[in-house]
Design a protein around this motif. Sequence first.
Motif, PDB file in Angstrom:
ATOM      1  N   ASP A 174       4.186  -6.580   3.082  1.00  0.00           N
ATOM      2  CA  ASP A 174       4.632  -5.608   4.073  1.00  0.00           C
ATOM      3  C   ASP A 174       5.276  -4.431   3.345  1.00  0.00           C
ATOM      4  O   ASP A 174       5.364  -4.422   2.115  1.00  0.00           O
ATOM      5  N   GLN A 175       5.738  -3.433   4.084  1.00  0.00           N
ATOM      6  CA  GLN A 175       6.259  -2.231   3.451  1.00  0.00           C
ATOM      7  C   GLN A 175       7.493  -2.530   2.603  1.00  0.00           C
ATOM      8  O   GLN A 175       7.680  -1.944   1.524  1.00  0.00           O
ATOM      9  N   ASP A 179       7.767  -1.719  -1.369  1.00  0.00           N
ATOM     10  CA  ASP A 179       8.847  -0.893  -1.923  1.00  0.00           C
ATOM     11  C   ASP A 179       9.597  -1.646  -3.010  1.00  0.00           C
ATOM     12  O   ASP A 179       9.960  -1.069  -4.051  1.00  0.00           O
ATOM     13  N   GLU A 192       0.203   1.472  -2.704  1.00  0.00           N
ATOM     14  CA  GLU A 192      -0.394   2.128  -1.529  1.00  0.00           C
ATOM     15  C   GLU A 192      -1.497   3.083  -1.941  1.00  0.00           C
ATOM     16  O   GLU A 192      -2.541   3.171  -1.292  1.00  0.00           O
TER      17      GLU A 192
END
Length: 205
Positions: A174-175, A179, A192
Amino acid sequence: MYAVIETGGKQYKVAIGDKLKVEKLAVAEGDSVSLGRVLMIADGDKVTVGSPVLESPVIATVVSHGRAGKIKVFKMKRRKNYRRTQGHRQSFTEIEITGIGGAGGAGLSRASTSEKKTTAVKTAAENTKTAGNKTTTGDNMGDDLTRIKGIGSVIEKKLLAMKITTFKQIAEFDQAKIDQINEQLSLKGRIEREKWVQQANKLAI
């Protein structure tokens, strides 16, 4: 298979069977010489780079010694009536590459190189039949993460150290996870940009 060597202050890209002229070597004609300053060896997709040099030598046979054509060296100084002309012929040694060092530093003959390629092809075929796209990491079975565009051997090792070993794990990023990995590995948004998640989704099927 080829190597990059340094001799006489110059670098050369060589393969078995190549003949080249290098700065004069103190070796008799017909003798073998080990060119120890090997900067890189490439064997198919496997590339080994020295830091700064490799222990594996490149073996060559001295074909002949000779001298290059004469060049003229001319010096002058304006308004000083100074003129000097000098001739020069550079000495060289012609060598033929007969072996490129293996893991143990032994020279590889043309025959052994061919045998090595045949064995590598057979081994790769057997591994493909038995393991598919799997690779062994420690005591666990994981996917070959380098199949994802943008993941090389260096990044793969870092991901394995973070216990990320399969396409499924990457497909579930997931994001927040993206990150976190971008920050830990200093990837600067590569996950990404290179669409690792989308690639992993396809490979995990």
